[in-house]
Design a protein around this motif. Structure first.
Motif, short mmCIF file in Angstrom:
data_model
loop_
_atom_site.label_atom_id
_atom_site.label_comp_id
_atom_site.label_asym_id
_atom_site.label_seq_id
_atom_site.Cartn_x
_atom_site.Cartn_y
_atom_site.Cartn_z
N LYS A 91 29.82 31.52 -31.02
CA LYS A 91 31.13 31.10 -31.54
C LYS A 91 32.12 32.26 -31.50
O LYS A 91 33.32 32.06 -31.72
N ASN A 92 31.64 33.46 -31.21
CA ASN A 92 32.50 34.64 -31.16
C ASN A 92 32.84 35.06 -29.73
O ASN A 92 33.34 36.17 -29.51
N VAL A 93 32.55 34.20 -28.77
CA VAL A 93 32.92 34.45 -27.38
C VAL A 93 33.74 33.26 -26.90
O VAL A 93 33.27 32.12 -26.91
N LEU A 94 34.96 33.53 -26.50
CA LEU A 94 35.85 32.50 -25.96
C LEU A 94 35.93 32.65 -24.45
O LEU A 94 35.88 33.77 -23.93
N HIS A 95 36.08 31.52 -23.78
CA HIS A 95 36.23 31.51 -22.32
C HIS A 95 37.66 31.13 -21.96
O HIS A 95 38.29 30.34 -22.68
N THR A 96 38.13 31.63 -20.83
CA THR A 96 39.43 31.20 -20.33
C THR A 96 39.35 29.72 -20.01
O THR A 96 38.27 29.18 -19.75
N ASP A 97 40.49 29.04 -20.05
CA ASP A 97 40.52 27.59 -19.80
C ASP A 97 40.17 27.25 -18.36
O ASP A 97 39.67 26.17 -18.08
N VAL A 98 40.48 28.14 -17.46
CA VAL A 98 40.19 27.93 -16.04
C VAL A 98 39.35 29.10 -15.54
O VAL A 98 38.88 29.91 -16.34
N HIS A 99 39.19 29.22 -14.26
CA HIS A 99 38.28 30.21 -13.66
C HIS A 99 38.41 31.60 -14.25
O HIS A 99 37.44 32.22 -14.64
#
Length: 130
Positions: A91-99
């Motif tokens: 829950k403490n790692v976010l990903h970019t919405d796209v590549h």
């Protein structure tokens, strides 16, 4: 030298900084990510730490979670995780919405404004007709 940094060294850097700093830490993959994302944080309340790879960021966050060091968030590129079905479970790692962050910038209103401000009308029309 930076290529040889491990997730342990990054996590330990944050542990040491935590002894003197009560703000948040934002872990990012590289220097370019730090340049872009620093525009969206308060430098008085958040310090950016560069992990020098996606793997280092994800693993350093995992180490910090296990040792209960709070106040750290990682932002990494989605790359092909959505397609491969191998997203990070923290829950403490976010990903970019796209590549990746570059594609996010290209798709944003900011890139349209830059093109409108600096692109010539003739070249834009020619490009759109290709």
């Amino acid at each position: 030298m930076r290529n040889h940094l491990t997730e342990f060294e990054i996590a330990n850097t944050i542990r040491m900084l935590r002894t003197q700093y009560s703000g948040s830490f934002l872990l990012v993959e590289g220097p370019d990510d730090a340049l872009v994302l620093r525009n969206f944080i308060s430098e008085h309340h958040c310090t950016i730490v560069i992990g020098f790879s996606k793997q280092n960021v994800v693993k350093a966050i995992s180490i910090l979670e296990r040792s209960q060091v709070s106040g750290s968030l990682g932002i990494v590129d989605a790359d092909f995780e959505w397609i491969e079905g191998s997203t990070t479970r923290s829950k403490n790692v976010l990903h970019t919405d796209v590549h990746d962050l570059d594609v996010m910038i290209i798709l944003s209103a900011a890139s349209k404004k830059v093109i409108a401000a600096y692109g010539s009308d003739n070249k834009l029309v020619a490009f759109q007709n290709v």
